[in-house]
Design a protein around this motif. Structure first.
Motif, short mmCIF file in Angstrom:
data_model
loop_
_atom_site.label_atom_id
_atom_site.label_comp_id
_atom_site.label_asym_id
_atom_site.label_seq_id
_atom_site.Cartn_x
_atom_site.Cartn_y
_atom_site.Cartn_z
N LYS A 4 0.72 -1.12 -0.01
CA LYS A 4 -0.05 0.19 -0.15
C LYS A 4 0.95 1.33 -0.13
O LYS A 4 1.96 1.21 0.62
N ALA A 5 0.36 2.33 -0.87
CA ALA A 5 1.15 3.55 -0.61
C ALA A 5 0.97 4.17 0.60
O ALA A 5 -0.16 4.03 1.21
N VAL A 6 1.95 4.64 1.37
CA VAL A 6 1.86 5.41 2.45
C VAL A 6 1.14 6.70 2.65
O VAL A 6 1.64 7.60 1.72
N ARG A 7 0.15 7.12 2.95
CA ARG A 7 -0.78 8.37 2.77
C ARG A 7 0.28 9.36 3.53
O ARG A 7 0.91 9.27 4.65
N GLY A 8 0.27 10.54 2.62
CA GLY A 8 1.06 11.48 3.01
C GLY A 8 2.65 11.64 2.88
O GLY A 8 3.17 12.59 3.07
N SER A 9 3.05 10.41 2.21
CA SER A 9 4.44 10.16 1.78
C SER A 9 4.68 10.89 0.73
O SER A 9 6.10 11.27 0.31
#
Length: 59
Positions: A4-9
């Motif tokens: 999953k893509a890390v939110r806010g990164s």
């Protein structure tokens, strides 16, 4: 296996960080690594193959 893509990164000059995690059926994370930019989860899966031999009861 889940990635999953890390939110806010994600920033203006950098893509989002995408970790790939090997998890047990109970939800525990056994191993984790970052997927390379402009790649997908399939090439990043190879280093996780040790889990099949090390933890046969979880796979």
């Amino acid at each position: 296996m889940d990635g999953k893509a890390v939110r806010g990164s994600r920033t203006g000059d950098r893509t989002a960080i995408t970790p790939l995690a090997a998890m047990a059926h109970t939800g525990e994370v056994l191993a984790q690594r970052q997927v390379a930019d402009k790649s997908n989860e399939i090439p990043a899966f190879a280093p996780f193959t040790f889990i099949i031999g090390e933890f046969p009861s979880v796979c």
